[in-house]
Write a protein that holds these residues in place. Structure first.
Motif, PDB file in Angstrom:
ATOM      1  N   SER A  48       0.845  -1.194   0.000  1.00  0.00           N
ATOM      2  CA  SER A  48       0.000   0.000   0.000  1.00  0.00           C
ATOM      3  C   SER A  48       0.877   1.240   0.000  1.00  0.00           C
ATOM      4  N   GLN A  51      -0.105   7.199  -2.629  1.00  0.00           N
ATOM      5  CA  GLN A  51      -0.599   7.557  -3.955  1.00  0.00           C
ATOM      6  C   GLN A  51      -0.190   8.991  -4.269  1.00  0.00           C
ATOM      7  N   VAL A 408      -2.580   1.148   7.229  1.00  0.00           N
ATOM      8  CA  VAL A 408      -3.410   1.630   6.124  1.00  0.00           C
ATOM      9  C   VAL A 408      -4.236   2.837   6.537  1.00  0.00           C
TER      10      VAL A 408
END
Length: 729
Positions: A48, A51, A408
């Protein structure tokens, strides 16, 4: 005295030992354990990653292959870099950062070219006008002036590399951040003409982990005693038009440190708050590499770049061409240009999407291990291995789930692997012992004690087997602690087998001396040994025998050093003598067998043991090789002692006088020692009177008569370089 351990199941005792070992290993956190934890965090990041903002607010201006093919080999003339800066400024860049240091004048400047042709008289006349042209450095300085430009500075270990102080303002609340950040003795900075005109200066240094993977960057470093921000942090400050960097450390407003100097909590630039570990480092949450993050320097110079890709963006200029770039490994990729690490760090700062290893994370992981490990051990004993396995697996699954969710959802780093592996190890270890049907039989007395006490003492124990039971008695003993100085340096470069041979060779004669003087060896602790007298059998002269042992050990060490020196000379190797400090203390302790009925050690317990260890440590403070306490000196008064002063030990309210042991009865009666003793007494009297002139005269007299063991002590007193928390008066 039976402590009841004989009634506890072997499986339970094994579980306690394994649990303690796992906890101790995690607290010590050796390299394999730390690397295991980092590999877990790497796997999380690969699963993860951050982004990236599709607008890519940070762009790399790449010195790439296409640029080199058109413009020429690196380094380019700085006039070309001046043009690059001017075009970026015209396009509206928010900040322009150089991932490089311009420490030397440009060798392609007109005056440098003219100097290189100075020996060719015919050319000097033809190129006379060349020297009147402005230098490339002058052109770059002119382009930088007034522009939002950040230059790099590099910290290094060269103390002679003095650099200018950081030009902007740094404010902090709490403890001084210089106490915690990574420190460089000196550094390399840009030419003064460039530094004065740059709006910001940031450190290009980063400190990868031991596996050379970059996971964190230092937000702040100390270079030559001055606090500098990292290159990316300075780019953030300049790009957001801020004048000050604010630092919150332990003891600052809102930071609960409970009086401890826990380090840097956060760094703020404007409205941007960056979480920090104690040393001022930022965990990097990398995003995948993307070619859209990079603009070729050639496209900017030839005007083909899209101005929209530059306007209001942070531009970092660095090398990416093969053969030029500084490759770095990250958790996502085995090799990326070093400039991309700076770019991603700045991008992360702007996004606010951070990773944080909370200060309480280690405590939480240890608490999980302790609670679940205890539960598994208890279930194995009470409910069987199957239910214990179910409970253990459920707990492991829970901590893995919680760790992943914390990563996360909140960017929090908790290690699930080491606690889980420890619980599994505990389960299998205890389960294995549950199948053992008989307890391990105690060894014979001779084999149990033969390595620790002299042969006559073993015979005494053979006659009185009750002394092999658990329990003990209160008895006055004399403790000896001996520790090798600078062992880490001595062992550097040695293979494991060489180190073992060295330690065995060192401690074999010392062991013989201890046993030969009636001492009992309690334990070896790496490069140290602990022994005691007056147990297990009585020794009316235990203090004197301990003193005699200490002196003999140092004599033996001298012989060993002579052998080591001769061997080093024969091999053509450098020689560093082995030195040792010894602490002696006398007092009442609990002496007896400690452990379980299946395995125990004959040892001493009590405050006297701790004090003896502190006396050994005090040899460094006082500069004496043997430091003894008052009771030891009183009971061995025939030996040659000199009073050193009063030492206050940790956890003690009352200071205790300590003495240097210089020799035995023969030396104590010698004229040489009498001269030393009189001079030393005069020094102590002068010091206590507060008469500085008399004290200096007395020190000078002491130095004339001082034996080798006391020279360091007197030199230390002459300079008054004494730690106040360790010495009183």
């Amino acid at each position: 005295m039976d402590l009841g351990l004989s009634r506890l199941p072997l499986a339970f005792l094994i579980s306690i030992a394994l649990l303690g070992a796992c906890l101790a290993l995690r607290i010590a956190d050796p390299e394999p354990v730390a690397r295991l934890r980092l590999s877990v965090f790497d796997s999380y990041l690969r699963a993860s990653p951050r982004q990236a903002d599709p607008a890519f607010p940070v762009r790399i201006v790449a010195i790439d292959e296409a640029s080199l093919a058109r413009i020429g080999q690196w380094p380019w003339p700085r006039s070309k870099l001046a043009t690059l800066v001017s075009k970026l400024v015209s396009a509206g860049a928010a900040s322009i950062t150089f991932d490089m240091v311009f420490a030397e004048p440009d060798r392609l400047s007109p005056e440098e070219l003219l100097r290189s042709l100075a020996d060719d008289v015919g050319q000097v006349t033809a190129l006379a006008d060349l020297g009147r042209l402005p230098s490339n450095d002058t052109r770059l300085a002119a382009a930088i002036e007034g522009a939002p430009v950040v230059l790099g500075v590099a910290g290094n270990a060269d103390r002679s590399g003095k650099i200018s102080p950081y030009p902007a303002a740094v404010s902090y609340a709490g403890d001084d951040p210089l106490l915690f950040v990574h420190t460089f003795a000196g550094g390399v900075e840009n030419l003064p003409g460039l530094t004065k005109r740059a709006r910001g200066v940031g450190a290009v240094n980063w400190l990868p982990s031991s596996d050379q993977v970059v996971r964190r960057i230092p937000l702040l470093v100390s270079i030559g005693g001055s606090l500098y921000p990292s290159l990316s942090l300075e780019a953030l400050r300049i790009g957001t038009k801020q004048s000050t960097i604010f630092i919150k450390s332990s003891g600052g407003s809102g930071v609960e440190a409970l009086g401890q100097k826990t380090g840097i909590e956060s760094v703020r630039v404007g409205d941007t708050v960056l979480p920090s570990d104690g040393r001022g480092e930022l965990w990097l949450k990398f995003a995948p590499s993307d070619p859209r993050r990079t603009i070729s320097a050639l496209s900017i110079l030839d005007g083909t770049a899209n101005a929209a890709d530059i306007k209001s963006r942070h531009m970092i200029i660095g090398a990416t061409a093969t053969g030029l770039l500084d490759l770095r490994a990250t958790p996502l990729e085995p090799a990326v240009p070093g400039v991309e690490v700076h770019a991603q760090a700045l991008e992360q700062m702007l996004s606010g999407n951070h990773l944080v290893r909370p200060a309480y994370a280690t405590g939480a992981e240890l608490a999980f291990l302790l609670l679940v490990g205890t539960l598994v051990a208890w279930l194995i004993e009470r409910s069987g291995a199957l239910r214990a396995a179910i409970a253990g697996l459920a707990s492991i699954a829970a901590i893995i789930a919680v760790s992943w969710y914390a990563f996360v959802d909140g960017g929090l780093l908790f290690d699930p692997v080491y606690p889980s592996l420890s619980v599994a190890l505990l389960y299998f270890g205890v389960s294995l012992t549950s199948f053992v049907k008989s307890e391990i039989q105690r060894g014979e007395i001779r084999s149990a004690f033969g390595h620790y006490v002299a042969a006559p003492l073993i015979e005494e124990l053979v006659k009185n087997r009750d002394k092999l039971k658990l329990g003990g008695e209160t008895r006055e003993v004399t403790l000896l602690f001996a520790d090798v100085r600078g062992f880490s340096k001595i062992s550097e470069g040695m293979r494991a087998d060489e180190l073992i041979r060295f330690v065995n060779r060192l401690f074999t004669p010392l062991t013989d001396i201890i046993l030969g003087h009636g001492g009992t060896i309690d334990k070896f602790m790496g490069d140290a040994v602990m022994a005691f007298w007056n147990a297990p059998v009585h020794d009316l002269k235990h203090a004197a025998n301990a003193c005699r042992t200490a002196l003999a050990m140092l004599d033996a060490l001298g012989s060993l050093n002579a052998s080591f020196e001769a061997e080093a000379a024969a091999a053509g190797l450098p020689f560093s003598p082995v030195r040792m400090g010894v602490g002696l203390n006398t007092g009442e302790c609990v002496v007896g067998n400690v452990g379980s009925p299946q395995r125990f050690d004959y040892s001493v317990l009590g405050d006297v043991v701790n004090v003896a260890a502190r006396f050994e440590e005090a040899t460094k403070t006082f500069g004496a090789r043997i430091v003894v306490g008052e009771r030891t000196a009183a009971q061995a008064s025939e030996f040659a002692f000199l009073e050193l002063g009063a030492v206050t030990l940790r956890g003690k309210d009352r200071a205790e006088n300590v003495f240097a042991l210089l020799g035995d009865e023969t030396y104590a009666a010698s004229e040489e020692f009498q001269n030393v003793s009189r001079a030393h007494a005069a020094y102590l009297a002068a010091r206590r009177s507060g008469d500085n002139a008399r004290t200096e005269e007395a020190l000078a007299a002491c130095t004339r008569f001082a034996p080798p063991d006391m020279i360091a002590y007197y030199r230390t007193r002459a300079g008054e370089k004494i730690r106040p928390e360790a010495l009183n008066g």
